[in-house]
Design a protein around this motif. Structure first.
Motif, PDB file in Angstrom:
ATOM      1  N   SER A   1       0.815  -1.219   0.000  1.00  0.00           N
ATOM      2  CA  SER A   1       0.000   0.000   0.000  1.00  0.00           C
ATOM      3  C   SER A   1       0.845   1.264   0.000  1.00  0.00           C
ATOM      4  N   GLY A   2       1.959   1.238   0.680  1.00  0.00           N
ATOM      5  CA  GLY A   2       2.812   2.422   0.748  1.00  0.00           C
ATOM      6  C   GLY A   2       2.416   3.327   1.898  1.00  0.00           C
ATOM      7  N   ALA A   3       3.020   4.493   1.928  1.00  0.00           N
ATOM      8  CA  ALA A   3       2.810   5.424   3.042  1.00  0.00           C
ATOM      9  C   ALA A   3       1.391   5.984   3.027  1.00  0.00           C
ATOM     10  N   ILE A   4       0.748   5.913   4.188  1.00  0.00           N
ATOM     11  CA  ILE A   4      -0.572   6.531   4.369  1.00  0.00           C
ATOM     12  C   ILE A   4      -0.396   7.631   5.409  1.00  0.00           C
ATOM     13  N   PRO A   5      -0.511   8.897   5.018  1.00  0.00           N
ATOM     14  CA  PRO A   5      -0.246   9.986   5.961  1.00  0.00           C
ATOM     15  C   PRO A   5      -1.326  10.073   7.030  1.00  0.00           C
ATOM     16  N   THR A   6      -0.998  10.706   8.127  1.00  0.00           N
ATOM     17  CA  THR A   6      -1.979  10.947   9.186  1.00  0.00           C
ATOM     18  C   THR A   6      -2.460  12.391   9.110  1.00  0.00           C
ATOM     19  N   GLY A   7      -3.582  12.651   9.793  1.00  0.00           N
ATOM     20  CA  GLY A   7      -4.126  14.006   9.831  1.00  0.00           C
ATOM     21  C   GLY A   7      -4.982  14.312   8.620  1.00  0.00           C
ATOM     22  N   PHE A   8      -5.362  15.591   8.509  1.00  0.00           N
ATOM     23  CA  PHE A   8      -6.254  16.033   7.445  1.00  0.00           C
ATOM     24  C   PHE A   8      -5.533  17.002   6.520  1.00  0.00           C
ATOM     25  N   ILE A   9      -5.783  16.842   5.232  1.00  0.00           N
ATOM     26  CA  ILE A   9      -5.273  17.788   4.249  1.00  0.00           C
ATOM     27  C   ILE A   9      -6.135  19.039   4.301  1.00  0.00           C
TER      28      ILE A   9
ATOM     29  N   LEU B   1      -3.113   5.688  13.468  1.00  0.00           N
ATOM     30  CA  LEU B   1      -2.786   4.312  13.083  1.00  0.00           C
ATOM     31  C   LEU B   1      -2.500   4.113  11.601  1.00  0.00           C
ATOM     32  N   ALA B   2      -2.804   5.104  10.759  1.00  0.00           N
ATOM     33  CA  ALA B   2      -2.685   4.912   9.313  1.00  0.00           C
ATOM     34  C   ALA B   2      -1.288   4.489   8.859  1.00  0.00           C
ATOM     35  N   PRO B   3      -0.209   5.078   9.381  1.00  0.00           N
ATOM     36  CA  PRO B   3       1.133   4.679   8.895  1.00  0.00           C
ATOM     37  C   PRO B   3       1.464   3.213   9.139  1.00  0.00           C
ATOM     38  N   LEU B   4       0.756   2.566  10.074  1.00  0.00           N
ATOM     39  CA  LEU B   4       1.062   1.167  10.377  1.00  0.00           C
ATOM     40  C   LEU B   4       0.722   0.233   9.224  1.00  0.00           C
ATOM     41  N   PHE B   5      -0.087   0.724   8.264  1.00  0.00           N
ATOM     42  CA  PHE B   5      -0.510  -0.131   7.143  1.00  0.00           C
ATOM     43  C   PHE B   5       0.422   0.009   5.934  1.00  0.00           C
TER      44      PHE B   5
END
Length: 689
Positions: free
Chosen positions: A318-326, A428-432
């Motif tokens: 999946s690659g990097a999934i950033p946290t927070g809101f754009i 938790l998003a970066p863990l994926f």
């Protein structure tokens, strides 16, 4: 006897419309309050919330749906052709907005596979037209940090900043720009449909059309995920015939399959299917569904991370999934113009699925919904999130069933689900990062079990209604083999054509009398019916209008074995020959008969009836052609001394006959031409000389 019609007061429609307009334009504090509370139904039911009675079920169902939403959101991002973070945004905002504006207590609104597929097809097409490579692993086209034009690829590069991460992108930002523009326009369409009360559009999507569309789209979804299952890199097909082209490319590149992805996919599918089957078999013993998808994702992510499957076996992750809101951004107007046509079927499908599910569960749990408000709710579930990098949403049957089975009472459960998604978004998003794409593809494919099982229902569907089965097959085939939007349009048009064909060639019958009763039925369908002497009773089971006029006449002439026009022409020809023989002084006719015997020849032997009764009980309306057709047979049969009697006419048919001059200028003769039952008409015909 002749029943006396009521006199209806003529309504001045102009005054009624002006009165409604004045009432709607007036503004009082009470009216403003009612408007706000109607627009936000949460203000009505939340103050009456029974905390002790409802809270446990809502929290439980909210947590379960939230746990299911996270892996599904990440997986469905593959369908939409977008990064997983945007799917999580969509799931979060949709639950919050529907909590405020929805009228259903149970439906789960959020990311939905069919809607994601429709969004993904538009995104892929626009990326291709803009010159981007649709290969998921292609390097992104980078900009210089500001809005600029790339002369080589004819694309626009955007720049956005997430706290702690500076991300420059071309393909990714253009893709989400297309998706948000499409979502915004679809939401605007839905709100406009709500304002102008165009919810009736959904009635043209029959159950067969919706099932066929869902099944055809499921085949397309399944096909699009196969390349992730076996780890091959093929271009994402676009346009009509995508399913066939994709399978051709798969078989051409099957030798390049990634063994690691194949083994992982096989294990995940076995685990997911086994867990689903066990869950279905023992669901009455389980208090809540097993979170199989979440367990599979967690285990697969750990194995992929510590086994270094991406580095050692080139397994796609999946690659990097950033946290927070754009930071929010207004959808691009220029992109809206490009996708305005694509947004219409998306808006209709999203609304229809949401309203149909809302009505289904409202009926099941004995409460009411407001379809117009549902349209506003779904519309704003698309409009508002489009500013926050989200794409189109709809209610989903599978998640709604899970909500009800885990004790959901109100949309408070939606807020709990949104909080679970928010937790993933923030922490938790970066863990994926190491999660394999083949695992996500397995989750998507297994979630299609319900739609693909529709193939098993085809024999039963065919047994119930052959025409509906044909509609299902045509819609499914067009959705899968051409495209989802074309498939939906073909299904609607074909189902309407089927209705037209049914009315063009309806059932017709001659009726016989049930012995010792005043009732009459189809002589070909029932035994022991008695023919009425000197009377033919004809039934036509459809409205009589311009499209079936010829069929009406042909059926009437065939069943009664008499065409009055041909018989009249034959008689005129015979009389002409008789006059010619008489002028020559020959007292013998052309048939060798004497003059006295010619009278017998003028009445053919095949005319064995003196009255024709038309059963109008199935004729719901008449147009001008229909009225003229009845006037025509009245005149033609009268020339043969056969009376035509109408039975069981509804008031609208009688009014059409009056306006069309069927009774002439004297309405007093109606009682000798129109009867309230077939038996009354038969008794009248028997009394005639």
């Amino acid at each position: 006897f002749l029943m006396e019609r009521k006199t209806h007061v003529k309504i001045n429609r102009k005054e009624v419309m002006l009165a409604k307009l004045r009432k709607s334009c007036s503004c009082t504090p009470q009216k403003l309050k009612n408007f706000i509370m109607d627009f936000f139904p949460v203000l009505r039911w939340l103050p009456k919330y029974r905390c002790k009675e409802y809270i446990w079920g809502d929290v439980m169902s909210g947590l379960v749906i939230g746990i299911i939403l996270v892996p599904q959101a990440i997986a469905y991002s593959l369908l939409a052709g977008l990064k997983p973070i945007y799917s999580l945004y969509t799931s979060f905002f949709a639950n919050i907005i529907y909590f405020l504006m929805g009228t259903s207590r149970h439906v789960s609104v959020g990311i939905f596979s069919l809607i994601s597929l429709m969004v993904g097809q538009v995104v892929d097409r626009e990326l291709l037209l803009a010159g981007f490579d649709l290969n998921d692993d292609a390097p992104p086209a980078l900009g210089d940090g500001s809005l600029q034009n790339d002369s080589l690829s004819n694309t626009t590069a955007f720049n956005f900043t997430i706290p702690g991460i500076n991300a420059e992108c071309g393909k990714e930002c253009y893709a989400i720009g297309i998706a948000t523009a499409l979502t915004f326009v679809a939401g605007v369409y839905q709100v406009l449909m709500g304002i102008f009360r165009l919810g009736f559009v959904s009635i043209y999507l029959s159950e067969s059309v919706l099932d066929g569309f869902a099944t055809g789209a499921s085949l397309t979804i399944l096909t699009a995920q196969v390349k992730y299952l076996i780890g091959i890199k093929i271009p994402r097909s676009q346009g009509h015939g995508m399913l066939v082209i994709t399978w051709i490319n798969i078989f051409r590149n099957i030798s390049q399959a990634n063994l690691c992805d194949v083994i992982t996919s096989a294990i995940c599918i076995v685990v997911l299917v086994t867990a689903k089957e066990l869950g279905d078999r023992y669901k009455h013993k389980l208090k809540f569904p097993l979170p199989t998808e979440l367990v599979v994702i967690v285990v697969a992510t750990l194995v992929s991370h510590y086994g270094k499957l991406n580095e050692l076996y080139a397994s796609s992750v999946s690659g990097a999934i950033p946290t927070g809101f754009i930071p929010p951004k207004v959808p691009e107007f220029n992109l809206m113009l490009r996708v305005a046509v694509d947004a219409l079927p998306l808006a209709i499908v999203s609304f229809v699925f949401t309203v149909s599910l809302s009505e289904m569960f409202a009926k099941k749990y004995a409460y009411t919904i407001r379809a117009n408000q549902e349209m506003f709710a779904v519309g704003f579930c698309n409009i508002i999130p489009s500013f926050f990098h989200s794409f189109a949403t709809s209610a989903a049957l599978a998640k709604t069933l899970v909500k009800t089975s885990t004790g959901c009472q109100t949309q408070v459960s939606g807020v709990i689900s949104a909080m679970v998604v928010l937790l993933v978004l923030l922490f938790l998003a970066p863990l994926f990062y190491s999660l394999q794409k083949c695992v996500l593809a397995c989750i998507i494919i297994v979630s299609l079990r319900g739609a693909l099982r529709k193939f098993r229902d085809v024999p039963a569907r065919y047994h119930v209604n052959k025409m509906d089965t044909l509609v299902w097959v045509v819609t499914m085939s067009a959705s899968a083999l051409v495209s989802t939007e074309v498939g939906l349009l073909v299904g609607i048009v074909f189902s309407m054509l089927c209705i037209i064909v049914r009315t063009q060639r309806p059932r017709t019958a001659l009726l016989g009398q049930i012995q010792d009763t005043g009732f009459y039925e189809d002589d070909l369908e029932y035994k022991n019916l008695s023919a009425v002497p000197k009377v033919k009773i004809f039934r036509f089971e459809a409205p009589l209008y311009y499209a079936n006029r010829n069929y009406f006449l042909k059926s009437l002439y065939r069943l009664t074995n008499l065409d009055p026009n041909l018989e009249a022409a034959r008689r005129k020809k015979y009389e002409k020959k008789e006059k010619q023989h008489l002028k020559k002084g020959n007292h013998r006719t052309a048939n060798g008969l004497g003059i006295g015997e010619t009278t017998l020849q003028l009445v053919p032997k095949q005319i064995d009836f003196q009255a024709l009764v038309v059963d109008c009980s199935s004729i719901s309306f008449l147009d001008t052609t229909g009225v003229n057709t009845l006037k025509e047979i009245l005149k033609d049969y009268k020339n043969l001394n056969i009376s035509v009697l109408l039975a069981c006419c509804n008031p609208s048919v009688i009014d059409s006959l009056k306006r069309g001059g069927y009774f002439g200028g004297d309405f007093e003769c109606m009682q000798d031409m129109v009867f309230y039952s077939i038996h009354n008409a038969v008794l009248f015909a028997k009394d005639q000389k």
